[in-house]
Design an enzyme around this catalytic site. Sequence first.
Site, short mmCIF file in Angstrom:
data_model
loop_
_atom_site.label_atom_id
_atom_site.label_comp_id
_atom_site.label_asym_id
_atom_site.label_seq_id
_atom_site.Cartn_x
_atom_site.Cartn_y
_atom_site.Cartn_z
N GLU A 45 8.90 -22.25 6.80
CA GLU A 45 8.91 -21.48 7.43
C GLU A 45 9.96 -21.48 8.85
OE1 GLU A 45 6.14 -21.69 12.26
OE2 GLU A 45 5.29 -21.00 10.32
N GLU A 98 0.58 -1.22 0.05
CA GLU A 98 -0.25 -0.01 0.20
C GLU A 98 0.63 1.64 -0.20
OE1 GLU A 98 -3.37 0.20 -0.91
OE2 GLU A 98 -3.42 -1.70 -0.59
#
Length: 311
Positions: free
Chosen positions: A123, A92
């Site tokens: 992960e 954004e």
Amino acid sequence: MKNYNLSDNINRSNILTEESNHLSKNIDTVSTSKLVDIFVEEDKKPQQAISQAKHQITKSIDLIYQRLIDNGRLFYIGAGTSGRIAVLDAVECPPTFCTSPELVQAVIAGGSSSLINSSEEKEDSNSLSIKDLKERNFSSKDCLIGITAGGTTPYVLSGLNYARNIGALNIAITSVPEQQASFGSNITIRLITGPEIIAGSTRLKAGTATKMALNIISSGVMIKLGKVFDNKMIDVSISNKKLFDRALRITSSLLNIEMKEAQLLLDQAKGSIKVACIIKSSGMDQKSAFALLERNNHNLRKALKDINIEF
């Protein structure tokens, strides 16, 4: 299911985010109305956690800002939900603040495919995050925010260690207390939201608190960089009709002019609200207005003050 061995297992039952929430016990037996009540009550906790971490968030903004004005960059790193939340914030920044996509980046375990497909096994890698950071030329000038709700994610922990070892600013965001996870980071932001309504599902309260923290950090840094004037996004990138309309309204409001004149000014300023404001306020041409902005690190308020104009 992969073949995991009990002998290699780490018992996480004592970790706060893995504990059972007594308020949601038997939630599968309650009415829909009661279920929603539980969520409404528990979702007050992220805001409380943010308030309690105010000092660390404030310090993070100031230190990141210093790095960015010295040509550093801001990186987020996370796996699963943490990585996706990081991407939400990073992507954004270009449309909102007209930044380069390089300035704020999100590094997620498993890469872009992990945005739409789960790749939780990534992960567990201690080396993958270092590889991912090196591929982005992450350096000592940069900042890394590592997000690990439970404080145990190897991908994130190794990334934070790498950042620390090369002298980069390193900030950890977690939802567990210090006795359960210590990072050795420059700053640790502890967003203590308690056990999840669905035990272990940190996409809930921990995720909400994390997104709130990133909202504040990225917005705070951009405000300090001069990307906001008053409360308006004056560096908005005009890339669609909605943002064109917003740019028109901001220009019209700041200069107290009609929309038609605002469009003429934006055309003259090549889409820059800041340049449009300087042109209108000073009578400068586009080239001179842009040069004035550059001399003042693209900060409109400082640029106007430089030519003795109060806005």
